[in-house]
Motif scaffolding. Structure first.
Motif, mmCIF file in Angstrom:
data_model
loop_
_atom_site.group_PDB
_atom_site.id
_atom_site.type_symbol
_atom_site.label_atom_id
_atom_site.label_comp_id
_atom_site.label_asym_id
_atom_site.label_seq_id
_atom_site.Cartn_x
_atom_site.Cartn_y
_atom_site.Cartn_z
ATOM 1 N N THR A 19 60.402 -19.946 126.075
ATOM 2 C CA THR A 19 60.409 -18.900 125.058
ATOM 3 C C THR A 19 61.770 -18.229 125.018
ATOM 4 O OG1 THR A 19 59.169 -16.987 124.202
ATOM 5 C CG2 THR A 19 59.633 -17.019 126.576
ATOM 6 N N CYS A 20 61.965 -17.358 124.050
ATOM 7 C CA CYS A 20 63.206 -16.592 123.903
ATOM 8 C C CYS A 20 62.904 -15.109 124.122
ATOM 9 C CB CYS A 20 63.798 -16.810 122.510
ATOM 10 S SG CYS A 20 64.282 -18.515 122.178
ATOM 11 N N PRO A 21 63.930 -14.294 124.393
ATOM 12 C CA PRO A 21 63.705 -12.870 124.680
ATOM 13 C C PRO A 21 62.975 -12.150 123.544
ATOM 14 C CG PRO A 21 65.911 -13.505 125.342
ATOM 15 C CD PRO A 21 65.343 -14.665 124.591
ATOM 16 N N THR A 22 61.893 -11.491 123.891
ATOM 17 C CA THR A 22 61.034 -10.845 122.900
ATOM 18 C C THR A 22 61.726 -9.706 122.151
ATOM 19 O OG1 THR A 22 59.170 -11.407 124.324
ATOM 20 C CG2 THR A 22 58.747 -9.853 122.538
ATOM 21 N N PRO A 23 62.401 -8.762 122.828
ATOM 22 C CA PRO A 23 63.018 -7.662 122.084
ATOM 23 C C PRO A 23 64.063 -8.126 121.078
ATOM 24 C CG PRO A 23 62.947 -7.163 124.437
ATOM 25 C CD PRO A 23 62.585 -8.605 124.291
ATOM 26 N N LEU A 24 64.838 -9.145 121.441
ATOM 27 C CA LEU A 24 65.846 -9.669 120.522
ATOM 28 C C LEU A 24 65.193 -10.255 119.279
ATOM 29 C CD1 LEU A 24 68.235 -11.501 123.029
ATOM 30 C CD2 LEU A 24 68.470 -9.203 122.098
ATOM 31 N N GLN A 25 64.104 -10.995 119.480
ATOM 32 C CA GLN A 25 63.408 -11.598 118.344
ATOM 33 C C GLN A 25 62.827 -10.519 117.431
ATOM 34 O OE1 GLN A 25 61.184 -15.396 118.898
ATOM 35 N NE2 GLN A 25 61.274 -14.876 121.076
ATOM 36 N N GLU A 26 62.280 -9.470 118.029
ATOM 37 C CA GLU A 26 61.697 -8.396 117.230
ATOM 38 C C GLU A 26 62.772 -7.702 116.394
ATOM 39 O OE1 GLU A 26 58.948 -5.769 115.570
ATOM 40 O OE2 GLU A 26 58.614 -7.624 116.703
ATOM 41 N N ALA A 27 63.944 -7.463 116.983
ATOM 42 C CA ALA A 27 65.028 -6.803 116.252
ATOM 43 C C ALA A 27 65.520 -7.660 115.090
ATOM 44 C CB ALA A 27 66.184 -6.484 117.208
ATOM 45 N N ILE A 28 65.652 -8.953 115.314
ATOM 46 C CA ILE A 28 66.079 -9.861 114.238
ATOM 47 C C ILE A 28 65.016 -9.917 113.152
ATOM 48 C CG2 ILE A 28 66.610 -12.249 113.646
ATOM 49 C CD1 ILE A 28 68.894 -10.784 115.045
ATOM 50 N N ALA A 29 63.758 -9.916 113.548
ATOM 51 C CA ALA A 29 62.665 -9.934 112.574
ATOM 52 C C ALA A 29 62.756 -8.732 111.642
ATOM 53 C CB ALA A 29 61.313 -9.948 113.292
ATOM 54 N N GLN A 30 62.951 -7.554 112.221
ATOM 55 C CA GLN A 30 63.036 -6.348 111.402
ATOM 56 C C GLN A 30 64.264 -6.378 110.498
ATOM 57 O OE1 GLN A 30 60.437 -4.391 111.231
ATOM 58 N NE2 GLN A 30 59.518 -5.697 112.811
ATOM 59 N N GLY A 31 65.353 -6.954 111.000
ATOM 60 C CA GLY A 31 66.549 -7.093 110.173
ATOM 61 C C GLY A 31 66.335 -8.024 108.994
ATOM 62 N N LEU A 32 65.639 -9.113 109.227
ATOM 63 C CA LEU A 32 65.350 -10.062 108.151
ATOM 64 C C LEU A 32 64.429 -9.444 107.098
ATOM 65 C CD1 LEU A 32 64.863 -13.332 110.230
ATOM 66 C CD2 LEU A 32 66.715 -12.881 108.599
ATOM 67 N N VAL A 33 63.441 -8.690 107.549
ATOM 68 C CA VAL A 33 62.539 -8.019 106.605
ATOM 69 C C VAL A 33 63.321 -7.068 105.719
ATOM 70 C CG1 VAL A 33 60.639 -6.367 106.416
ATOM 71 C CG2 VAL A 33 60.480 -8.267 108.037
ATOM 72 N N ARG A 34 64.238 -6.343 106.329
ATOM 73 C CA ARG A 34 65.071 -5.407 105.571
ATOM 74 C C ARG A 34 65.917 -6.152 104.536
ATOM 75 N NH1 ARG A 34 68.368 -0.385 107.010
ATOM 76 N NH2 ARG A 34 70.188 -0.499 105.649
ATOM 77 N N GLU A 35 66.561 -7.235 104.956
ATOM 78 C CA GLU A 35 67.438 -7.962 104.038
ATOM 79 C C GLU A 35 66.651 -8.706 102.963
ATOM 80 O OE1 GLU A 35 70.606 -7.498 103.895
ATOM 81 O OE2 GLU A 35 70.460 -6.202 105.657
ATOM 82 N N TYR A 36 65.441 -9.133 103.288
ATOM 83 C CA TYR A 36 64.604 -9.810 102.304
ATOM 84 C C TYR A 36 64.359 -8.916 101.087
ATOM 85 C CZ TYR A 36 60.500 -11.997 100.182
ATOM 86 O OH TYR A 36 59.605 -12.563 99.291
ATOM 87 N N SER A 37 64.228 -7.632 101.328
ATOM 88 C CA SER A 37 63.923 -6.696 100.238
ATOM 89 C C SER A 37 65.101 -6.499 99.289
ATOM 90 C CB SER A 37 63.492 -5.337 100.815
ATOM 91 O OG SER A 37 64.575 -4.701 101.480
ATOM 92 N N VAL A 38 66.315 -6.873 99.731
ATOM 93 C CA VAL A 38 67.497 -6.677 98.869
ATOM 94 C C VAL A 38 68.240 -7.994 98.625
ATOM 95 C CG1 VAL A 38 67.824 -4.246 99.429
ATOM 96 C CG2 VAL A 38 68.867 -5.995 100.889
ATOM 97 N N MET A 39 67.603 -9.131 98.938
ATOM 98 C CA MET A 39 68.272 -10.422 98.742
ATOM 99 C C MET A 39 68.710 -10.601 97.297
ATOM 100 S SD MET A 39 66.225 -13.230 101.078
ATOM 101 C CE MET A 39 67.132 -14.641 100.421
ATOM 102 N N GLY A 40 69.929 -11.089 97.140
ATOM 103 C CA GLY A 40 70.469 -11.308 95.806
ATOM 104 C C GLY A 40 71.258 -10.142 95.263
ATOM 105 N N SER A 41 71.236 -8.999 95.966
ATOM 106 C CA SER A 41 71.981 -7.824 95.512
ATOM 107 C C SER A 41 73.215 -7.632 96.390
ATOM 108 C CB SER A 41 71.096 -6.576 95.579
ATOM 109 O OG SER A 41 70.975 -6.119 96.922
ATOM 110 N N PRO A 42 74.225 -6.877 95.894
ATOM 111 C CA PRO A 42 75.426 -6.624 96.693
ATOM 112 C C PRO A 42 75.135 -5.855 97.977
ATOM 113 C CG PRO A 42 75.807 -6.100 94.374
ATOM 114 C CD PRO A 42 74.330 -6.327 94.527
ATOM 115 N N ASP A 43 73.983 -5.169 98.022
ATOM 116 C CA ASP A 43 73.631 -4.403 99.218
ATOM 117 C C ASP A 43 73.132 -5.277 100.355
ATOM 118 O OD1 ASP A 43 74.251 -2.018 97.932
ATOM 119 O OD2 ASP A 43 72.224 -1.800 97.117
#
Length: 393
Positions: free
Chosen positions: A255-279
């Motif tokens: 397996t891989c480190p759990t806290p790191l995976q959770e942080a990346i997951a939250q980052g991806l969720v955030r970026e998913y909401s603005v994909m395609g925009s300059p933000d």
């Protein structure tokens, strides 16, 4: 006193690591410790990652259960976030638990792919052998000559390291046609997928007709969010292939480190909401890097070098032959680019990576005139290049 006669010791290395001890990054890593040297060799940013990524790790570590083992094939919140983001990119539904594997970096993904799908003795084709140095386009005839009924897979890298080439739709179609003709697998390393510059487009070969079912696509959290030290990567592909990669993972790293995976997951969720925009960070990082690319290219040109302007990624290679540098004091055994980099570190306090280190035996001589610089650096780091002694020419 007991003396150990190591020369007669019968235990030695396994055959599988034969010739792998002299890694180019290990050979030049010592320069990182010298503050006097501007180190544009290794491919890691000295830019800060997004604040929300760092804050996400802090928050994850505060949750007791997130400091324990998680699902071996990928933390549930991370594979779900990857499924969302890449489902949009691929325009298809991706099963987060059956079609995604999270690994220790993209290296881990490639390791799992090769050990899960390739037998010893199987033939592989690596795309860099078919890039002509004159114009950096795919040579379809040369590529086709590498294929036959025994070829198991092709490994491609786009955007490419170290060249910076982004494969066009037409070039990818040539590869796809060969894969379907010979019923081959495709392992596509796309860790620099978001770093593509004006006039170019990153296209996933897995989206071509007939390619999803035969392609493993490799991605990287380190490259996506500028956190290379976190060493998280992923493989995406059809269930009938990914399950074999999962078998490798569960019997090696687990397996891989759990806290790191959770942080990346939250980052991806955030970026998913603005994909395609300059933000969206996926977009804004490429804009920032294009400016840095152009700045470094200008600096290198001013010294007499001839940079090859990359279409993607965060490396720039440059032809150093016009400098006609006297390297007679740097030894005779190394390739020209190795000697040049050693000379540049010693005399100019500037570090790079020799490009021939990326080449096979047949093409090494052709690329000895190039060295690679990394430009995902802060302005003050790149300014350090401009104030270094100008190269002799």
């Amino acid at each position: 006193m007991i003396q150990h006669e190591m020369a007669s010791f019968r235990h030695t290395h396994s055959k599988i690591i034969e010739g792998l001890d002299n890694h180019v990054l290990a050979a030049f890593i010592f320069v990182a410790a010298d503050p006097c040297i501007v180190n544009l060799g290794p491919g890691y940013p000295d830019l800060p990652p997004p604040a929300y990524i760092k804050e996400g790790l802090v928050e994850a570590a505060r949750v007791d259960r997130l400091n324990q083992y998680t699902r071996g094939f990928g933390h549930p919140s991370l594979v779900k976030a990857l499924s969302q983001v890449y489902g949009k990119v691929y325009d298809r539904c991706i099963d987060p638990f059956k079609e995604i594997l999270v690994t220790v970096g993209a290296y881990g993904s490639l390791f799992s792919t090769m050990h899960g799908l390739v037998e010893e003795g199987d033939e592989k084709s690596v795309n860099k052998a078919s890039l002509t140095s004159a114009d950096w386009v795919l040579d379809p005839d040369e590529l086709a000559s590498k294929f036959n009924s025994k070829t198991k897979a092709i490994i491609i890298n786009t955007p490419n390291n170290p060249v910076g080439k982004v494969f066009t739709r037409e070039e990818l179609q040539v590869i796809a046609d060969l894969c379907t003709k010979y019923d081959m697998l495709c392992f596509s390393d796309e860790v620099y997928e978001w770093m593509v510059y004006k006039g170019h487009e990153h296209i996933k070969i897995a989206t071509f007709p007939g390619m999803w079912e035969r392609t493993i696509t490799i991605g990287s959290a380190g490259k996506t969010f500028s956190v290379t030290g976190w060493k998280l990567g992923w493989s995406i592909g059809p269930e009938h292939l990914v399950r074999h990669l999962q078998t490798v993972m569960q019997n090696t790293l687990f397996t891989c480190p759990t806290p790191l995976q959770e942080a990346i997951a939250q980052g991806l969720v955030r970026e998913y909401s603005v994909m395609g925009s300059p933000d969206c960070y996926f977009s804004s990082l490429a804009v920032e890097l294009e400016e840095k690319r152009d700045r470094l290219a200008t600096i290198l040109q001013s010294t007499g070098m001839s940079p090859v302007i990359p279409e993607g990624g965060y490396f720039i290679i440059t032809d150093v032959t016009a400098l006609n540098t006297d390297l007679s004091q740097m030894g005779d055994d190394d390739a020209y680019d190795y000697k040049f980099v050693k000379w540049m570190i010693q005399e100019k306090k500037l570090a790079a990576i020799p490009v021939s280190a990326f080449c096979g035996v047949d093409s090494k001589k052709e690329f000895e005139k190039y060295v690679r610089f990394c430009f995902i650096k802060q302005k003050k780091t790149l300014r350090g290049v401009s104030v270094a002694q100008p190269a002799e020419h």
